[in-house]
Design an enzyme around this catalytic site. Structure first.
Site, PDB file in Angstrom:
ATOM      1  CE1 TYR A 146     -17.197  44.230 -82.647  1.00 36.45           C
ATOM      2  CE2 TYR A 146     -19.382  43.462 -83.806  1.00 36.45           C
ATOM      3  CZ  TYR A 146     -18.123  44.342 -83.288  1.00 36.45           C
ATOM      4  OH  TYR A 146     -18.422  45.738 -83.890  1.00 36.45           O
ATOM      5  CG  ASP A 247     -24.381  40.119 -77.920  1.00 39.06           C
ATOM      6  OD1 ASP A 247     -25.617  40.478 -78.534  1.00 39.06           O
ATOM      7  OD2 ASP A 247     -23.207  40.694 -78.230  1.00 39.06           O
ATOM      8  CE  LYS A 275     -25.381  41.766 -86.476  1.00 40.94           C
ATOM      9  NZ  LYS A 275     -24.099  41.181 -85.573  1.00 40.94           N
TER      10      LYS A 275
END
Ligand SMILES: *Cc1c(COP(=O)(O)O)cnc(C)c1O
Length: 435
Positions: A146, A247, A275
């Protein structure tokens, strides 16, 4: 029995009247496990308190950012200081330089860094940059990885794509609203399948702008990459002139100071962060070699912008978080907690005679409800999700807040210690009894 979640249930009903599904992001709605999502009132250290006043030991950590636990004093102080100086200017600030320098300290290959406001924006922008830089249109992603909700990434393998077949079938949108024509520009390959990736590059290599991947998967539950897969990723992208995009939105600053790139010795062309980089406030970023990053506006022709990008409060939270991590690196302590948690859970499940496969890398862990090994997405999805649901609710009743899906990573923080470990294992023992 006392109703533990009456107030949350009431709030959930109210929320559903004014927001789709009552939430601002779908996984929060507990759809995968059923029941009522807990509405959170406050947090401190390793704990959340819900609207009913229950204390919950937190293994979600806001889905990754809270590596220092909630309300870390350094982070709170930094935000309070920034708060005195205004909220947003739409002009450059010194804090952006400080945070970019900290990112570069951890990731020396990132000559230049662009700040955005979410992980989604970081990956979406990195893909645009890769297409602009290479002049090619195809991108490759992996099943079960994702990267946020940009159109090009909400794509699934078309029918006919089997492991090792190399992706000849057209991809299809995995969300309504994504155009088929756009989906077809994203090729979907299998994670940890170097042969399949090789076939795909043989067929389409000259047109591939970039391969984007989670260097350690968290979004299918935790899956570790095999050395052969990492080798193929580097070799094929180099051979065909495609960019390799790591990522690190979830893994950056979590698996090591320099994330999975440092821990696994990766050499990506572009890196995405989010994050932890924002310490709990909305931040994302992407970066890489100067020659590539110089293609971004205003220096180059690849456009990308943001009203709140580099927001002073978010930069302050990020600076305080990274400084705290760098000054007293917690990675060995997190590893020790993880090892003890993993071994403790193994024992609990072994005693109960229940099959379980614990995948853990550093402070990311998933308990797959099946026999191991689980190395691929196909293996992950064969987990017993019904058993997971019962385990999840068993933990929650005991006051342990595990991610509400079999296919999400649990995170722990520097605020998780001996007491939290013992509390978790006791709760797990009781939860396993209810299976
Ligand atoms: C969370 C996540 C994203 C998306 O970040 P948002 O801030 O939710 O948009 C992208 N990639 C990975 C690996 C993630 O875990």
């Amino acid at each position: 029995m006392k109703v533990l979640d009456a107030r949350s249930a009431e709030l959930f009903a109210q929320a559903q009247e004014v927001m789709p599904g009552g939430v601002s992001s779908p996984v929060r709605a507990f759809k995968a496990v059923g029941g009522t999502p807990r509405f959170i009132a406050r947090a401190q250290g390793a704990y959340l308190w819900d609207a009913d006043g229950n204390r919950l030991l937190d293994y979600v950590g806001s889905w990754g950012p809270m590596i220092l636990g909630h309300n870390h004093p350094e982070v709170v102080a930094a935000i309070q200081e920034a708060l005195q100086e205004g909220l947003s200017y739409g002009a450059p600030t010194e804090r952006e330089i400080a945070l970019a320098r900290l990112v570069r300290e951890a990731y020396p290959m990132a000559d230049l860094v662009r700040f955005v406001s979410s992980g989604t924006e970081a990956t979406m922008s990195a893909l645009r940059l890769a297409r602009g830089y290479t002049g090619r249109e195809l991108i490759v992603k992996f099943r079960g990885n994702y990267h946020g909700h940009a159109d090009s990434l909400l794509v699934q393998a078309g029918s006919g794509l089997l492991t090792g077949s190399g992706g000849t079938a057209r991809s299809a949108p995995s969300s309504a609203g994504v155009p088929q024509a756009l989906a077809e520009l994203t090729l979907v390959a299998d994670y940890n399948d170097p042969e399949g990736l090789g076939v795909l590059f043989e067929r389409h290599g000259e047109q591939i702008a970039a391969v984007i991947f989670e260097p350690v998967v968290g979004n299918a539950g935790v899956l570790a990459p095999t050395p052969a897969f990492l080798e193929a990723l580097h070799r094929l992208t180099r051979q065909y002139g495609a960019l390799l995009i790591a990522d690190e939105v979830m893994t950056g600053f979590r698996l090591a100071k320099g994330g999975a790139v440092e821990r696994l010795g990766l050499k990506p062309d572009l890196i995405c962060w989010g994050k932890i980089l924002g310490g709990g406030l909305p931040v994302g970023a992407y970066g890489g070699r100067a020659e590539i990053m110089q293609q971004v506006a205003p220096l180059g022709p690849v456009y990308q912008a943001g009203t709140l990008s580099g927001n002073p409060l978010a930069m302050a939270a990020g600076i305080a978080t990274l400084k705290t991590l760098f000054q007293d690196p917690p990675y060995a302590r997190l590893e020790a907690y993880g090892k003890a948690l993993e071994e403790g859970l193994q024992e609990v499940f072994a005693e109960a005679g229940r099959p379980i496969c614990l995948n853990r890398v550093g402070s990311m862990v998933t308990a797959f409800f099946r026999e191991g090994p689980v190395e691929t997405y196909a293996q992950a999805v064969e987990s017993d999700t019904e058993a997971f649901k019962r385990f999840f609710h068993g933990l929650l009743r005991q006051g342990v807040y595990w991610p509400p899906s079999q296919f999400e990573a649990a995170f722990f923080s520097t605020a998780h210690g001996e007491q939290e470990l013992a509390f978790t294992l006791e709760a797990a023992q009781l939860a396993v009894r209810g299976l």
